[in-house]
Design an enzyme around this catalytic site. Structure first.
Site, PDB file in Angstrom:
ATOM      1  N   ASP A 249       0.908  -1.255  -0.117  1.00  0.00           N
ATOM      2  CA  ASP A 249       0.016  -0.022   0.136  1.00  0.00           C
ATOM      3  C   ASP A 249       0.883   1.112  -0.174  1.00  0.00           C
ATOM      4  O   ASP A 249       2.290   1.145   0.134  1.00  0.00           O
ATOM      5  CB  ASP A 249      -0.830  -0.276   1.070  1.00  0.00           C
ATOM      6  CG  ASP A 249      -2.233   0.799   0.958  1.00  0.00           C
ATOM      7  OD1 ASP A 249      -1.932   1.678   0.051  1.00  0.00           O
ATOM      8  OD2 ASP A 249      -3.133   0.713   1.513  1.00  0.00           O
TER       9      ASP A 249
HETATM   10  C1  BGC Z   1      -4.952   3.317  -0.301  1.00  0.00           C
HETATM   11  C2  BGC Z   1      -4.870   2.316  -1.440  1.00  0.00           C
HETATM   12  C3  BGC Z   1      -4.628   3.205  -2.413  1.00  0.00           C
HETATM   13  C4  BGC Z   1      -3.493   3.940  -2.681  1.00  0.00           C
HETATM   14  C5  BGC Z   1      -3.065   4.610  -3.800  1.00  0.00           C
HETATM   15  C6  BGC Z   1      -3.742   4.227  -0.196  1.00  0.00           C
HETATM   16  O1  BGC Z   1      -3.746   5.146   0.615  1.00  0.00           O
HETATM   17  O2  BGC Z   1      -5.085   2.785   1.266  1.00  0.00           O
HETATM   18  O3  BGC Z   1      -6.077   1.565  -1.382  1.00  0.00           O
HETATM   19  O4  BGC Z   1      -4.774   2.202  -3.654  1.00  0.00           O
HETATM   20  O5  BGC Z   1      -3.582   4.924  -1.461  1.00  0.00           O
HETATM   21  O6  BGC Z   1      -3.735   5.640  -3.822  1.00  0.00           O
END
Ligand code: BGC
Length: 721
Positions: A249
């Site tokens: 993530d």
């Molecule tokens: C989120 C993800 C997301 C990523 C990219 C993170 O903060 O938890 O679900 O895909 O950001 O935007």
């Protein structure tokens, strides 16, 4: 003149087996090129190998539409004018359709949009289990039941990937709240892990064949999930034989040492403000960038460690960007609009409909009052990373007005002002600023309601911080902006009140008995208003059912009654164990406000007596359960027939019943169909913590056939020998 035939290098020759091509490509790469591949080069991309013609990887959020382009190295909007997408309904709505074919259509359509925009990884779908109605991100997930979520995630993944775009299933695992999401350490029994939290991920990997998975932010067994020996090495690679790529993530990698050995292949989003940190190219500073390279150069880490990751990334490349047969995709097409509307209509849930108030009857109604902020508020923007820049969004008010046309008068009153911010996540919202006092707004709403034939209140939550939004949880179960009071007032002045809730979460409804009709309308995307109008006016007969329980109060939820949500000193204990959602209600005989699996129709379905092919089951046999279901109302409609199983006697405590099958059927008036379910010993198993395996104990089982988890119409018993 004759040209010498140049032989194609193995990695470019798609007649050769993929694994051979991977090894060939790997053998041509320098150490530096390999390390470049395992971490981001921009907010959403990672490097390819330019020298070898191996393309970059481009990711996009996910999971409801293709996110607008952001800057290379910060979250600011890039300001492109060709990146406004089609917004699909939120995944809670998809789950509420209980229709795997629609999940396939969703996946195919969003995959086409991703492909057109030249993305090869879609950051979605999300399948974290709905454990508490406070979780700010429940709207991005598929509800509380592992079986339902599993059946819905598989076709979504397959649909996306048929476009040569990887689905990246997230957030693996145990990311069930937003509060303290970067630090909380989840303590959960192996049984709850295997029976409740892992199944949709497992289904996505082993049945859906997902090409990518995203590690979660939180910790499990003291290790961050993006660098977690147990989850990534033992379970994902070891038990499920995952051969895709593990993406962190954004900011989910926390050190170099563990991320080398503990499963993550690609590091994204570390220090997400990019170059503004002011240390040159910040992407070189990532844990898996220069620090990793230095360890490799000094031979403190074997080259094999980076090779393992690069193999997975090359496999992704061959499956996506370097697949010569990959389709080209398409963007904001009429087909995608239609798909979005179909999913939205089938996902809307008619929660209550006393005296058959709905559908709105335009033969008698002359005036319809629409009241509430959510009738005009844009909901495709906001909510965090799933926020979209949609090419269009039909508001509920516009949808209703368009549908009714000149057949009746539609008046609108705001009723209350909640959040009227003009810009969310960098995207400009429709202007809904209103500076009138609460008294003026109320007076206008009451006036409009008094003289109307129907009052349609459209409220609920929204996608601002502290509601259905990433990064935070809700502070309580209640509706914000004193909507409860307004609803009660409206109920007093007009008995034909329909309350429409827009949310991705359960909300408290202390007024439920004072209101005849209640509709759960989720976040429906571009076609929101059209879909809602179609259901309210009866063009489409509602057929969605709840993918999670609506509790009366928070203390009726296991995570709050038994668990210590949101944890103490970053440690959280899931003490409710496997008793999540309806399993908790059943165990403690708690009546839900609206139970899991509940949803009404404008017609009626009568269930006959269920029967079973065999009263006993042997280990390798299947038994068939059949039940006749008849449409005894006046309209065609779809019913979701649910099958739950209970283990009557077992050496471990088991839920009263668990969803093991369902079937959505279309019935014309007076039509009857016999629904058939096939059960095998796998449907009877629990996770045995001692044996570390799935076990079914011989003995009596009960099959419950129901229209919801709390509306059981017939049961049959059988015995496992
Ligand atoms: C989120 C993800 C997301 C990523 C990219 C993170 O903060 O938890 O679900 O895909 O950001 O935007």
């Amino acid at each position: 003149m004759l040209m010498a035939q140049t032989e194609l290098p193995v990695y470019l020759d798609d007649s050769k087996p993929v694994e051979e091509r991977i090894e060939d490509a790997l053998s041509r790469m320098t150490l530096e090129e390999k390390v470049k591949m395992v971490h981001a080069q921009s907010q959403f991309s990672s490097a390819g190998v330019p020298r070898l013609g191996i393309p970059e990887n481009w990711m996009t959020d996910g999971p409801h539409g293709i996110r607008a382009e952001v800057q290379w190295d910060d979250w600011g909007q890039a300001g492109w004018t060709n990146d406004s997408c089609l917004a699909f309904p939120a995944l809670t709505c998809l789950a509420a359709t209980w229709n795997p074919q629609l999940a396939a259509l969703y996946g195919k359509s969003i995959g086409e949009e991703a492909r057109y925009r030249n993305k090869n990884v879609l950051l979605g779908p999300g399948v974290n289990i709905y454990r508490t109605p406070l979780n700010g991100r429940n709207f991005e997930y598929m509800g509380e039941d592992p079986f339902l979520a599993s059946r819905m995630v598989v076709p979504y993944v397959q649909g996306v990937q048929q476009n040569g775009v990887a689905a990246c299933v997230k957030h693996f695992a145990l990311n069930n709240q937003e509060v303290d999401r970067h630090t909380v350490n989840v303590n959960v029994s192996d049984r709850a892990l295997y029976e409740i939290y892992l199944p949709p991920f497992k289904a996505a990997v082993t049945e859906g064949k997902a090409w990518a998975i995203m590690g979660a932010y939180n910790r499990y067994k003291g290790q961050w999930c993006c660098q977690n020996e147990y989850l990534l090495n033992n379970i994902l690679r070891g038990e499920w034989h995952f051969d895709g790529v593990v993406v962190s993530d954004w900011g989910g990698v926390n050190n170099t040492e563990q991320s080398i050995y503990q499963g993550v292949d690609m590091e994204f989003g570390t220090w997400t403000d990019g170059m503004t940190e002011g240390r040159g190219n910040v992407f070189d500073q990532y844990y898996l960038a220069t620090p990793f390279l230095e360890l490799l150069r000094a031979q403190k880490v074997k080259e094999e460690e980076v090779d393992k990751k690069v193999r997975n990334i090359l496999r992704l490349t061959f499956r996506t960007t370097m697949d010569r047969n990959r389709p080209f995709g398409s963007f904001v097409t009429p087909e995608h609009s239609l798909a979005a509307q179909q999913i939205a209509e089938e996902g809307i849930v008619l929660l209550q409909n006393k005296n058959n108030l709905l559908p709105v009857d335009l033969n008698t109604a002359k005036k319809i009052a629409v009241i509430g902020e959510n009738a005009v508020k844009m909901m495709t923007i906001g909510g965090g990373s799933s926020s979209l820049k949609a090419q269009y969004e039909i508001s509920p008010l516009d949808g209703i007005k368009n549908r009714i046309g000149t057949q009746a008068e539609v008046v609108y009153a705001r009723g209350y002002v909640g959040e009227a911010t003009a810009i969310q996540d960098g995207v400009k919202s429709r202007d809904i600023i209103d500076n009138r006092s609460p008294e003026e707004l109320l007076a206008e709403a009451v006036e409009a309601a008094k003289s109307a034939d129907y009052v349609v209140f459209i409220g609920g939550l929204n996608k601002h911080d502290g509601q259905d939004s990433e990064g935070n949880d809700r502070s309580g179960l209640g509706l914000p902006y004193e909507q409860d009071g307004l609803i009660r007032t409206l109920a007093k002045v007009n008995k034909n009140l329909v309350v429409v809730i827009l949310s991705g979460n359960a909300v408290a409804m202390p007024w439920a008995n004072e209101v005849p009709a209640i509709v759960e309308s989720w976040y429906l995307g571009s076609e929101a208003g059209n879909a809602l109008a179609s259901v309210l006016l009866g063009d489409s007969n509602p057929s969605g059912k709840l993918p999670f329980t609506f509790p009366v109060q928070l203390t009726d939820v296991g995570a709050h009654a038994a668990g210590d949500y949101p944890g103490v000193n970053q440690e959280e204990y899931y003490n409710e164990g496997i008793f999540v959602g309806y399993r908790w209600n059943d165990k403690n005989k708690i009546k839900a406000l609206f139970p899991f699996g509940h949803g009404l129709s404008y017609t009626q379905f009568t269930y006959g007596k269920a029967s079973i092919s065999n009263k006993t089951m042997q280990e390798n046999e299947t038994v068939t359960v059949t039940v006749p279901v008849k449409n005894t109302g006046k309209r065609a409609g779809k019913e979701i027939v649910q099958l739950y199983i209970g283990d009557e006697k077992c050496t471990v405590e088991r839920p009263v019943k668990e969803l093991k099958s369902f079937e959505k059927i279309l019935l014309n008036p007076d039509e009857e169909k016999t629904v058939e379910f096939s059960l095998s010993v796998d449907d009877l198993k629990f996770y045995d913590e001692g044996k570390k395996d799935w076990v079914a104990e011989p003995g009596k089982f009960k099959v419950y056939i129901g229209a919801s988890s709390a509306d059981i119409r017939s049961t049959v018993d059988f015995e496992l020998k």
